[in-house]
Enzyme design. Structure first.
Site, short mmCIF file in Angstrom:
data_model
loop_
_atom_site.label_atom_id
_atom_site.label_comp_id
_atom_site.label_asym_id
_atom_site.label_seq_id
_atom_site.Cartn_x
_atom_site.Cartn_y
_atom_site.Cartn_z
N CYS A 86 0.83 -1.21 0.00
CA CYS A 86 0.00 0.00 0.00
C CYS A 86 0.87 1.26 0.00
CB CYS A 86 -0.92 0.02 1.21
SG CYS A 86 -2.04 -1.38 1.28
N CYS A 93 -3.62 -8.51 2.58
CA CYS A 93 -4.26 -9.71 2.06
C CYS A 93 -4.38 -9.65 0.53
CB CYS A 93 -5.64 -9.86 2.69
SG CYS A 93 -6.55 -11.27 2.04
#
Ligand SMILES: [Zn+2]
Ligand SMILES: [Zn+2]
Length: 278
Positions: free
Chosen positions: A137, A148
């Site tokens: 991210c 995930c």
């Protein structure tokens, strides 16, 4: 460079697309091939379709919320100002003074193994407790559990409940398919065949795939149920958070009931719904 970023973005969505295709195929195999072609009793057929639809709806709802809920980022006051950045660059000590002072002012409890206030070089911010930097991210994420690939998102403070409910409903969905398709699967082995070829292949796979996912989802769901009762993230269970006094893996454990409320909220009516609760 732009092409690499584009490729990476496409690759990251592959597991999500795989899950979506699995839902689409299981719906076709269950509703069309099993319920419409094989189930002869009308009441049984309606019961199967209704329960299947409710569970599928809950799975999709939780899945969408887990994917599209933005990750919880670090509040602005934890970032260094331009002046503070200058000072931090000048300092050569391991625990930079400006970072230490700001960390103490912000009352962060977590420390590095060397006893310094935790600081993210990439984001240039002080890490609030339970925060970790996610390289996928490319930001620091509050109460990060793990990144995930199946939802192409970080599981963290803002979507942990949705992720957990997704595991729970997916488990029930697979268990329901396995339990109800079992008798039709057995029919193939007792040679009581009412359909041939293509339909047979679908029911066979439906049963095997649902059994496989029931077992793996039960394992994952049980593990996260345990983590909720002790108020621990996956990352914290792998490596205990460090404080001035040293590592303490039970630092956030406030008792089973309070830990549960922290994730699911106070209203029992909202416990089973993927809506954010504080
Ligand atoms: Zn960071
Ligand atoms: Zn992430």
């Amino acid at each position: 460079m732009a092409f690499t970023v584009l490729c990476l973005t496409v690759v990251r969505w592959v597991p999500v697309v795989f899950v979506v295709l699995l839902f689409v195929w299981s719906t076709y195999a269950y509703i069309v091939q099993m319920c419409l072609y094989m189930v002869t009793d009308l009441v049984e057929r309606i019961f199967y379709i209704v329960i299947f639809s409710v569970l599928l709806f809950m799975c999709i709802w939780c899945f969408i919320k887990a994917i599209f809920t933005p990750t919880a980022g670090v509040p602005f006051q934890y970032f260094l100002t331009a002046d503070e950045k200058d000072q931090a660059e000048k300092g050569k000590a391991e625990c930079k003074e400006v970072v230490e002072n700001k960390g103490i002012k912000l009352r962060v409890q977590g420390r590095t193994v060397r006893g310094c206030v935790r600081f993210c070089e990439a984001c240039q911010c002080i890490k609030p407790d339970r925060t970790h930097h996610c390289s996928n991210c490319q930001k620091c994420v509050l109460k990060m559990d793990h990144h995930c690939p199946w939802i192409n998102n970080c599981v963290c403070y803002s979507n942990y409940k949705f992720f957990f409910l997704f595991l729970m409903y997916s488990f029930l969905f697979c268990l329901f398919i396995a339990a109800t398709s079992c008798q039709y699967f057995v029919k193939f082995w007792t040679m009581d065949l009412s359909i041939e070829g293509y339909g047979k292949f679908n029911i066979l796979f439906l049963f095997f795939v649902s059994i496989m996912f029931t077992i793996s989802l039960l394992t994952l769901h049980s593990y996260h149920s345990y983590l909720i009762t002790v108020n621990r993230t996956t990352l914290e269970s792998l490596r205990a958070p460090v404080f001035r006094s040293g590592p303490d893996k039970n630092a956030y454990n406030r008792g089973c009931r309070k830990n549960f409320i922290e994730v699911f909220g106070r209203s029992p009516l909202l416990w089973l719904l993927p809506v954010f609760t504080e």
